[in-house]
Design a protein around this motif. Structure first.
Motif, PDB file in Angstrom:
ATOM      1  N   TYR A  26       0.813  -1.217   0.000  1.00 45.80           N
ATOM      2  CA  TYR A  26       0.000   0.000   0.000  1.00 45.80           C
ATOM      3  C   TYR A  26       0.851   1.274   0.000  1.00 45.80           C
ATOM      4  O   TYR A  26       0.463   2.273  -0.601  1.00 45.80           O
ATOM      5  CB  TYR A  26      -0.969  -0.012   1.182  1.00 45.80           C
ATOM      6  CG  TYR A  26      -1.821  -1.252   1.150  1.00 45.80           C
ATOM      7  CD1 TYR A  26      -2.689  -1.490   0.082  1.00 45.80           C
ATOM      8  CD2 TYR A  26      -1.719  -2.229   2.130  1.00 45.80           C
ATOM      9  CE1 TYR A  26      -3.441  -2.653   0.014  1.00 45.80           C
ATOM     10  CE2 TYR A  26      -2.477  -3.387   2.071  1.00 45.80           C
ATOM     11  CZ  TYR A  26      -3.328  -3.597   1.015  1.00 45.80           C
ATOM     12  OH  TYR A  26      -4.069  -4.754   0.943  1.00 45.80           O
ATOM     13  N   ASP A  29       2.070   2.811  -3.359  1.00 44.54           N
ATOM     14  CA  ASP A  29       1.047   3.420  -4.212  1.00 44.54           C
ATOM     15  C   ASP A  29       1.199   4.945  -4.156  1.00 44.54           C
ATOM     16  O   ASP A  29       1.132   5.539  -3.077  1.00 44.54           O
ATOM     17  CB  ASP A  29      -0.342   3.008  -3.714  1.00 44.54           C
ATOM     18  CG  ASP A  29      -1.479   3.500  -4.584  1.00 44.54           C
ATOM     19  OD1 ASP A  29      -1.338   4.546  -5.253  1.00 44.54           O
ATOM     20  OD2 ASP A  29      -2.529   2.840  -4.569  1.00 44.54           O
ATOM     21  N   ASP A  31      -0.781   7.172  -4.785  1.00 45.94           N
ATOM     22  CA  ASP A  31      -1.979   7.849  -4.294  1.00 45.94           C
ATOM     23  C   ASP A  31      -2.078   7.831  -2.767  1.00 45.94           C
ATOM     24  O   ASP A  31      -2.982   8.438  -2.207  1.00 45.94           O
ATOM     25  CB  ASP A  31      -3.236   7.216  -4.883  1.00 45.94           C
ATOM     26  CG  ASP A  31      -3.446   7.552  -6.339  1.00 45.94           C
ATOM     27  OD1 ASP A  31      -2.928   8.593  -6.792  1.00 45.94           O
ATOM     28  OD2 ASP A  31      -4.113   6.765  -7.039  1.00 45.94           O
ATOM     29  N   VAL A  32      -1.183   7.124  -2.097  1.00 45.46           N
ATOM     30  CA  VAL A  32      -1.267   7.001  -0.638  1.00 45.46           C
ATOM     31  C   VAL A  32      -0.262   7.895   0.071  1.00 45.46           C
ATOM     32  O   VAL A  32      -0.640   8.829   0.767  1.00 45.46           O
ATOM     33  CB  VAL A  32      -1.106   5.524  -0.201  1.00 45.46           C
ATOM     34  CG1 VAL A  32      -1.091   5.398   1.321  1.00 45.46           C
ATOM     35  CG2 VAL A  32      -2.231   4.669  -0.778  1.00 45.46           C
ATOM     36  N   TRP A  97      -3.504   6.523   7.913  1.00 45.19           N
ATOM     37  CA  TRP A  97      -3.556   6.328   6.461  1.00 45.19           C
ATOM     38  C   TRP A  97      -4.157   4.945   6.231  1.00 45.19           C
ATOM     39  O   TRP A  97      -4.176   4.100   7.128  1.00 45.19           O
ATOM     40  CB  TRP A  97      -2.181   6.479   5.789  1.00 45.19           C
ATOM     41  CG  TRP A  97      -1.189   5.423   6.169  1.00 45.19           C
ATOM     42  CD1 TRP A  97      -0.272   5.489   7.179  1.00 45.19           C
ATOM     43  CD2 TRP A  97      -1.043   4.140   5.572  1.00 45.19           C
ATOM     44  NE1 TRP A  97       0.432   4.331   7.244  1.00 45.19           N
ATOM     45  CE2 TRP A  97      -0.021   3.482   6.265  1.00 45.19           C
ATOM     46  CE3 TRP A  97      -1.675   3.473   4.534  1.00 45.19           C
ATOM     47  CZ2 TRP A  97       0.397   2.191   5.953  1.00 45.19           C
ATOM     48  CZ3 TRP A  97      -1.262   2.183   4.221  1.00 45.19           C
ATOM     49  CH2 TRP A  97      -0.244   1.563   4.921  1.00 45.19           C
ATOM     50  N   GLY A  99      -4.734   1.877   2.947  1.00 44.91           N
ATOM     51  CA  GLY A  99      -4.495   1.432   1.581  1.00 44.91           C
ATOM     52  C   GLY A  99      -5.681   1.768   0.679  1.00 44.91           C
ATOM     53  O   GLY A  99      -6.845   1.645   1.081  1.00 44.91           O
ATOM     54  N   LYS A 100      -5.373   2.203  -0.528  1.00 43.28           N
ATOM     55  CA  LYS A 100      -6.400   2.692  -1.457  1.00 43.28           C
ATOM     56  C   LYS A 100      -7.551   1.713  -1.709  1.00 43.28           C
ATOM     57  O   LYS A 100      -8.703   2.139  -1.798  1.00 43.28           O
ATOM     58  CB  LYS A 100      -5.739   3.097  -2.775  1.00 43.28           C
ATOM     59  CG  LYS A 100      -6.662   3.821  -3.709  1.00 43.28           C
ATOM     60  CD  LYS A 100      -5.916   4.319  -4.924  1.00 43.28           C
ATOM     61  CE  LYS A 100      -6.844   5.052  -5.868  1.00 43.28           C
ATOM     62  NZ  LYS A 100      -6.117   5.539  -7.044  1.00 43.28           N
ATOM     63  N   TRP A 103     -10.419   2.450   0.751  1.00 41.72           N
ATOM     64  CA  TRP A 103     -10.992   3.781   0.902  1.00 41.72           C
ATOM     65  C   TRP A 103     -12.509   3.736   0.711  1.00 41.72           C
ATOM     66  O   TRP A 103     -13.042   2.955  -0.070  1.00 41.72           O
ATOM     67  CB  TRP A 103     -10.409   4.738  -0.122  1.00 41.72           C
ATOM     68  CG  TRP A 103      -8.955   5.075   0.058  1.00 41.72           C
ATOM     69  CD1 TRP A 103      -8.100   4.596   1.009  1.00 41.72           C
ATOM     70  CD2 TRP A 103      -8.179   5.949  -0.758  1.00 41.72           C
ATOM     71  NE1 TRP A 103      -6.849   5.116   0.832  1.00 41.72           N
ATOM     72  CE2 TRP A 103      -6.867   5.957  -0.246  1.00 41.72           C
ATOM     73  CE3 TRP A 103      -8.468   6.720  -1.870  1.00 41.72           C
ATOM     74  CZ2 TRP A 103      -5.852   6.710  -0.804  1.00 41.72           C
ATOM     75  CZ3 TRP A 103      -7.450   7.481  -2.427  1.00 41.72           C
ATOM     76  CH2 TRP A 103      -6.158   7.481  -1.897  1.00 41.72           C
TER      77      TRP A 103
END
Length: 116
Positions: A26, A29, A31-32, A97, A99-100, A103
């Motif tokens: 994750y 990524d 995006d994270v 946070w 992992g995408k 979400w």
């Protein structure tokens, strides 16, 4: 004090080196990490170092799905010795946070409610 915390869908527990592969999955990524203020992880060794040196606070937890215990994110209450946002003994910062793929499922609010 750091104990495992359990919700309907989650297990919040201490990080361990065995979580490095899940963390890397994750944290690599784009995006994270960058939206959280940290760079994308480049390899599993980097993830191991983060577990050892960053996710080591007294109230730092791996956010895991209860069904398999795999780490999918992190949550931590950071008191004055672990944050620059407060110098007060009765204040803390809450960081997290996820992992995408997870979400939008209400997992972090569930974890926040439990940790508080």
């Amino acid at each position: 004090m750091n104990l495992n915390l359990v919700t309907e869908r989650l297990l919040l527990r201490r990080w361990n080196e065995k979580d490095a592969e899940d963390l890397f999955r994750y944290a690599s990524d784009s995006d994270v990490g960058p939206i959280e203020g940290w760079p994308v992880h480049q390899n599993i060794q980097e993830s191991r170092e983060v577990i050892k040196n960053v996710f080591n606070g007294p109230e730092a937890y791996a956010v895991c799905l209860k069904k398999d215990g795999k780490a999918i994110g992190a949550i931590e209450l950071m008191f004055k010795d672990r944050t620059n946002l407060t110098e007060q003994d009765d204040e803390c910062e809450l960081g997290y946070w996820l992992g995408k793929p997870f979400w939008g499922n209400g997992l972090i609010p569930e974890a926040v409610e439990k940790i508080l």
